[in-house]
Motif scaffolding. Structure first.
Motif, PDB file in Angstrom:
ATOM      1  N   PHE A 144       0.826  -1.216   0.000  1.00  0.00           N
ATOM      2  CA  PHE A 144       0.000   0.000   0.000  1.00  0.00           C
ATOM      3  C   PHE A 144       0.856   1.260   0.000  1.00  0.00           C
ATOM      4  O   PHE A 144       0.468   2.272  -0.598  1.00  0.00           O
ATOM      5  CB  PHE A 144      -0.962  -0.013   1.191  1.00  0.00           C
ATOM      6  N   SER A 145       2.001   1.208   0.650  1.00  0.00           N
ATOM      7  CA  SER A 145       2.833   2.415   0.670  1.00  0.00           C
ATOM      8  C   SER A 145       3.337   2.749  -0.733  1.00  0.00           C
ATOM      9  O   SER A 145       3.571   3.911  -1.052  1.00  0.00           O
ATOM     10  CB  SER A 145       4.012   2.227   1.616  1.00  0.00           C
ATOM     11  N   MET A 146       3.467   1.728  -1.578  1.00  0.00           N
ATOM     12  CA  MET A 146       3.922   1.975  -2.952  1.00  0.00           C
ATOM     13  C   MET A 146       2.956   2.881  -3.703  1.00  0.00           C
ATOM     14  O   MET A 146       3.358   3.729  -4.492  1.00  0.00           O
ATOM     15  CB  MET A 146       4.092   0.652  -3.711  1.00  0.00           C
ATOM     16  N   TYR A 147       1.663   2.699  -3.437  1.00  0.00           N
ATOM     17  CA  TYR A 147       0.668   3.564  -4.089  1.00  0.00           C
ATOM     18  C   TYR A 147       0.887   5.019  -3.709  1.00  0.00           C
ATOM     19  O   TYR A 147       0.877   5.910  -4.559  1.00  0.00           O
ATOM     20  CB  TYR A 147      -0.752   3.141  -3.678  1.00  0.00           C
ATOM     21  N   THR A 148       1.063   5.243  -2.411  1.00  0.00           N
ATOM     22  CA  THR A 148       1.239   6.620  -1.938  1.00  0.00           C
ATOM     23  C   THR A 148       2.462   7.258  -2.582  1.00  0.00           C
ATOM     24  O   THR A 148       2.411   8.399  -3.049  1.00  0.00           O
ATOM     25  CB  THR A 148       1.409   6.627  -0.398  1.00  0.00           C
ATOM     26  N   ILE A 149       3.557   6.501  -2.631  1.00  0.00           N
ATOM     27  CA  ILE A 149       4.811   7.062  -3.158  1.00  0.00           C
ATOM     28  C   ILE A 149       4.690   7.326  -4.661  1.00  0.00           C
ATOM     29  O   ILE A 149       5.052   8.397  -5.146  1.00  0.00           O
ATOM     30  CB  ILE A 149       5.996   6.114  -2.872  1.00  0.00           C
ATOM     31  N   VAL A 150       4.147   6.355  -5.390  1.00  0.00           N
ATOM     32  CA  VAL A 150       4.039   6.521  -6.848  1.00  0.00           C
ATOM     33  C   VAL A 150       3.131   7.710  -7.179  1.00  0.00           C
ATOM     34  O   VAL A 150       3.452   8.533  -8.044  1.00  0.00           O
ATOM     35  CB  VAL A 150       3.522   5.227  -7.515  1.00  0.00           C
ATOM     36  N   PHE A 151       2.009   7.822  -6.461  1.00  0.00           N
ATOM     37  CA  PHE A 151       1.119   8.939  -6.772  1.00  0.00           C
ATOM     38  C   PHE A 151       1.689  10.271  -6.293  1.00  0.00           C
ATOM     39  O   PHE A 151       1.362  11.321  -6.845  1.00  0.00           O
ATOM     40  CB  PHE A 151      -0.283   8.698  -6.213  1.00  0.00           C
ATOM     41  N   GLU A 193       2.582  13.617  -9.078  1.00  0.00           N
ATOM     42  CA  GLU A 193       2.118  15.010  -9.032  1.00  0.00           C
ATOM     43  C   GLU A 193       2.710  15.849 -10.165  1.00  0.00           C
ATOM     44  O   GLU A 193       2.136  16.861 -10.564  1.00  0.00           O
ATOM     45  CB  GLU A 193       2.477  15.641  -7.692  1.00  0.00           C
ATOM     46  N   ILE A 194       3.873  15.436 -10.660  1.00  0.00           N
ATOM     47  CA  ILE A 194       4.477  16.209 -11.753  1.00  0.00           C
ATOM     48  C   ILE A 194       3.581  16.198 -12.988  1.00  0.00           C
ATOM     49  O   ILE A 194       3.634  17.104 -13.798  1.00  0.00           O
ATOM     50  CB  ILE A 194       5.906  15.716 -12.120  1.00  0.00           C
ATOM     51  N   LEU A 195       2.743  15.156 -13.090  1.00  0.00           N
ATOM     52  CA  LEU A 195       1.803  15.116 -14.217  1.00  0.00           C
ATOM     53  C   LEU A 195       0.682  16.127 -14.015  1.00  0.00           C
ATOM     54  O   LEU A 195       0.170  16.702 -14.977  1.00  0.00           O
ATOM     55  CB  LEU A 195       1.238  13.700 -14.378  1.00  0.00           C
ATOM     56  N   SER A 219       5.697   7.803 -14.377  1.00  0.00           N
ATOM     57  CA  SER A 219       5.241   9.145 -14.756  1.00  0.00           C
ATOM     58  C   SER A 219       5.857   9.569 -16.086  1.00  0.00           C
ATOM     59  O   SER A 219       5.276  10.384 -16.804  1.00  0.00           O
ATOM     60  CB  SER A 219       5.614  10.163 -13.678  1.00  0.00           C
ATOM     61  N   GLY A 220       7.033   9.026 -16.367  1.00  0.00           N
ATOM     62  CA  GLY A 220       7.698   9.366 -17.622  1.00  0.00           C
ATOM     63  C   GLY A 220       7.087   8.685 -18.831  1.00  0.00           C
ATOM     64  O   GLY A 220       7.097   9.240 -19.929  1.00  0.00           O
ATOM     65  N   ILE A 221       6.514   7.495 -18.629  1.00  0.00           N
ATOM     66  CA  ILE A 221       5.998   6.770 -19.799  1.00  0.00           C
ATOM     67  C   ILE A 221       4.540   7.093 -20.087  1.00  0.00           C
ATOM     68  O   ILE A 221       4.034   6.717 -21.131  1.00  0.00           O
ATOM     69  CB  ILE A 221       6.199   5.232 -19.689  1.00  0.00           C
ATOM     70  N   VAL A 222       3.861   7.768 -19.162  1.00  0.00           N
ATOM     71  CA  VAL A 222       2.464   8.143 -19.445  1.00  0.00           C
ATOM     72  C   VAL A 222       2.392   9.622 -19.808  1.00  0.00           C
ATOM     73  O   VAL A 222       3.349  10.362 -19.625  1.00  0.00           O
ATOM     74  CB  VAL A 222       1.532   7.863 -18.240  1.00  0.00           C
ATOM     75  N   LYS A 223       1.213  10.000 -20.333  1.00  0.00           N
ATOM     76  CA  LYS A 223       1.085  11.395 -20.773  1.00  0.00           C
ATOM     77  C   LYS A 223       0.413  12.261 -19.714  1.00  0.00           C
ATOM     78  O   LYS A 223       0.597  13.467 -19.691  1.00  0.00           O
ATOM     79  CB  LYS A 223       0.273  11.453 -22.070  1.00  0.00           C
ATOM     80  N   LEU A 279      -1.663   7.522 -15.553  1.00  0.00           N
ATOM     81  CA  LEU A 279      -0.906   6.982 -14.413  1.00  0.00           C
ATOM     82  C   LEU A 279      -1.844   6.228 -13.467  1.00  0.00           C
ATOM     83  O   LEU A 279      -1.507   5.159 -12.963  1.00  0.00           O
ATOM     84  CB  LEU A 279      -0.193   8.112 -13.667  1.00  0.00           C
ATOM     85  N   SER A 280      -3.021   6.801 -13.255  1.00  0.00           N
ATOM     86  CA  SER A 280      -4.001   6.167 -12.362  1.00  0.00           C
ATOM     87  C   SER A 280      -4.458   4.817 -12.913  1.00  0.00           C
ATOM     88  O   SER A 280      -4.823   3.923 -12.152  1.00  0.00           O
ATOM     89  CB  SER A 280      -5.224   7.076 -12.184  1.00  0.00           C
ATOM     90  N   ALA A 281      -4.457   4.691 -14.233  1.00  0.00           N
ATOM     91  CA  ALA A 281      -4.862   3.418 -14.842  1.00  0.00           C
ATOM     92  C   ALA A 281      -3.711   2.405 -14.804  1.00  0.00           C
ATOM     93  O   ALA A 281      -3.917   1.217 -14.567  1.00  0.00           O
ATOM     94  CB  ALA A 281      -5.304   3.655 -16.282  1.00  0.00           C
TER      95      ALA A 281
END
Lengths: 390, 311
Positions: free
Chosen positions: A207-214, A218-220, A298-302, A307-309
């Protein structure tokens, strides 16, 4: 970089409830999942007795006395039907010549009817091995004792056998704890499995991975709000821009992991061993790796919607492969075990479990920390390369 | 003295020639206008000047220094008001201004003083503590401008700063631009609103399809269509007979009709009134009003491209 760090912290302050909800949810879900794996549910095991000897009856008595499973004696047809329907975990089949094999000093055979291989089946096989070994030992001890005493006295050998057997059984009972350990070794498995610790560690990391990735994602949102472009035309450098975001995302991960691990220690009594520095090291390296993974994603999505998907797909599949949901010790597939090596979760769990379960020191986290660091650097490099600056 | 020089600037996105070899210069202390329809290449030009994109080729120099080669040295001197609102919606106006001021090196009391000054300039002092997401479109635009003014830039670049806002906010922004210019700030102002450019800018370049099609002061540009006038005539009714008769009048170059209105494009328009009234009198139509339109940039653009600015 300070401008970006202050900005992110200010934004975080305004959205602190999201962080709190995610942390609380992580804690609750880790608790629920670990409880679910440790519930009072006891699987049903059926026994088909095709051998009408005293030995088979003794084997059944031994099985029934173990409280790991519920047992019921049924016919062979009924057993196959129930197992196929899934209403019983498995059926133990005591073959016709079971007693005769023991009398003739041959290895007796027990069959298992099952539909799957899982942790419970492994435990059942271990119990069967243990019980039959113990029972055969008891019988041999009782036979030898009865023969010897019968030869030097006039006592009835059958009565002597019965008394000697009962005494042997009592003797095993007296040393029950030692027997459990011995049976584990006899089963030739290194499986040391504590669902609570494993589940709490696994789900906390998951679960902590979700928090960190999201958090790094934020740069998106910056791109969405056009503030990204505005920062690019300001004196803030690209390094500061990215660095500030990474630092805050890393800190968010640290805070959440600290809360989750502290809560699991104080609320659920998980003991992470005495080497705090080693625990901190493996967790910090893990957070770095996940932050870098977030940057890469975040780099590979637009945009943030993509990213959420993508994030749940990546994090859930790697969590499943990496053993956050169940221990890799119960996985037999070489392919899955091979793939697990490329997930950060596997190495993080291995490191934390080395400290919490096997009570190792720094030597237990060296390999996991090096692998995680390597993964983190690769993700970081790719992420920096892929992040779009226009 | 030229503060900014753009020389043969090009920006290609694969096959699309967004900017195709434009040249102009911006003098210190002036409001320079880039006028053109949507898609003309104005924002791409602004993005290159503000260092967001590198050009495909060409030169941009600021005070003689190349913007492409030394972007960071020049960014501190530029204030950029992007076309889109570029603010953090979940932060307050004050927090946004603090961040952007901090980004340009302002700290402590200096930053607070500038925020106070700028909030007066943009007329939004009372709502600074509200979150941006609670602001109206006009208020967002004002904060968007304020964020670019905090560090007292030498050159302010404003890319369509009045798009989609109410007339009151628009007037406030235009007055702010004039006031800033009076205080000595050099401004590049892009718009597809001809009247804004006419109101604000001392020199103008008109862009279309990635190229500059005309440059100069308003007078110089209008002089391109020297003598050409538009005359709007309202009648009680318009029919084919009337149109064919009007077309025979000398100096009438073009006749357009819209319901009971005729728009005549003429050369030496003042000379046609006598003929216009007498010829109309021969028909069953009666003139209700006559309005002579002064030549403007819209007419220049129409003359040069054959299309209206807002097409």
């Amino acid at each position: 970089m300070l401008s970006i760090i202050l900005l992110r912290l200010k934004k975080l302050k305004g959205e602190y409830y999201v962080f709190l909800i995610m942390t609380a949810l992580s804690l609750v879900l880790a608790f629920i999942f670990s409880s679910a794996y440790n519930s009072d549910y006891t699987p049903m095991v059926l026994i088909v007795n095709n051998d009408d000897s005293a030995y088979s009856q003794k084997a059944i008595d031994e099985l029934v006395n173990s409280d790991t499973f519920n047992y019921k004696i049924v016919s062979y047809d009924k057993a196959t039907e129930e197992v196929r329907k899934g209403s019983a975990l498995a059926a133990i089949v005591i073959k016709e010549n079971f007693g005769e094999s023991i009398d003739n000093n041959n290895t007796p055979t027990l069959g298992i009817i099952k539909t799957k291989n899982d942790r419970d089946i492994m435990v059942l096989q271990s119990i069967m091995n243990s019980i039959t070994s113990k029972m055969i030992s008891n019988i041999k001890i009782a036979q030898n004792t009865a023969d010897y005493i019968g030869e030097i006295t006039d006592a009835n050998k059958d009565e002597l056998f019965k008394k000697a057997y009962d005494n042997a059984v009592k003797g095993w009972k007296y040393q029950k704890t030692i027997n459990i350990n011995v049976s584990t070794l006899e089963a030739d498995t290194e499986l040391y499995y504590d669902n609570t610790i494993h589940s709490i560690i696994g789900f906390s990391l998951f679960f902590s991975m979700y928090t960190i990735v999201f958090a790094i994602g934020e740069i998106l949102n910056d791109r969405k709000y056009r503030t990204w472009q505005r920062i690019l035309v300001s004196p803030i450098s690209k390094t500061s821009m990215l660095g500030g975001n990474l630092v805050v995302s890393f800190l968010v991960g640290v805070v959440q992991i600290v809360i989750l691990f502290a809560a699991s220690q104080f609320l659920f009594g998980v003991d992470y061993g005495s080497n705090f520095a080693a625990l901190a090291t493996i967790l910090i390296v893990f957070i770095f790796t996940v932050t870098s993974l977030g940057l890469f994603l975040s780099g590979i999505v637009k945009n943030h919607a993509q990213l959420s998907a993508l994030t749940p797909i990546v994090l859930t599949s790697t969590a499943m492969l990496g053993g956050t949901m169940w221990p890799l010790e119960i996985v037999n597939s070489d392919i899955i075990l091979g793939l697990a090596n490329i997930t950060p979760q596997k190495w993080a769990i291995q490191g934390v479990k080395a400290l919490a379960v096997y009570n190792e020191g720094f030597e237990g986290i060296v390999t996991p920390a090096i692998v995680l660091l390597g993964m983190g650097l690769v993700f970081f490099g790719l992420g920096v390369k892929l992040v779009k600056y226009d | 003295m030229s503060l900014l020089k753009v020389n043969n600037l090009k920006k290609y996105f694969k096959e699309v020639k967004a900017v195709n070899g434009i040249t102009f210069d911006v003098k210190k202390g002036e409001v320079f206008g880039l006028l053109g329809p949507n898609g003309a290449g104005k924002s791409t030009t602004i993005s290159m000047i503000s260092t967001l994109f590198n050009p495909t080729s060409g030169e941009i120099t600021y005070n003689g220094e190349s913007i492409v080669e030394k972007p960071k040295a020049i960014q501190q001197k530029l204030g950029v008001v992007p076309q889109e609102i570029a603010l953090y919606p979940t932060l307050s106006g004050l927090e946004n201004l603090k961040f952007w001021g901090h980004a340009y090196g302002l700290r402590g009391s200096e930053l607070n003083k500038r925020i106070e000054d700028i909030s007066q300039v943009i007329g939004i002092k009372d709502r600074l503590k509200d979150k941006i997401e609670k602001y109206s479109g006009g208020m967002k635009r004002r904060i968007n401008i304020g964020a670019a003014l905090l560090h007292k830039p030498d050159l302010l670049i404003m890319d369509e700063p009045t798009v989609g806002i109410d007339p009151q906010s628009r007037n406030h922004i235009l007055d702010t631009v004039l006031k800033l210019n009076e205080e000595g700030m050099t401004i590049i102002y892009t718009s597809h609103y001809m009247e804004e450019v006419e109101y604000l800018c001392s020199r103008i370049s008109i862009m279309d399809m990635g190229e500059i099609i005309a440059s100069g002061t308003q007078e110089e540009l209008v002089d391109i269509i020297k003598g050409q006038k538009k005359i709007n005539i309202k009648l009680d009714h318009v029919d084919d007979t009337l149109i064919s008769i009007i077309k025979t009048i000398e100096y009438v170059e073009k006749v357009e009709t819209h319901e009971n209105e005729m728009i005549l494009t003429t050369q030496n328009g003042e000379n046609i009134f006598k003929d216009l009234i007498s010829k109309t009198a021969e028909t069953e139509s009666n003139i209700l009003s006559i309005d002579i339109k002064k030549p403007n940039l819209e007419a220049v653009f129409l003359h040069l491209t054959g299309k209206a600015l807002r097409d």
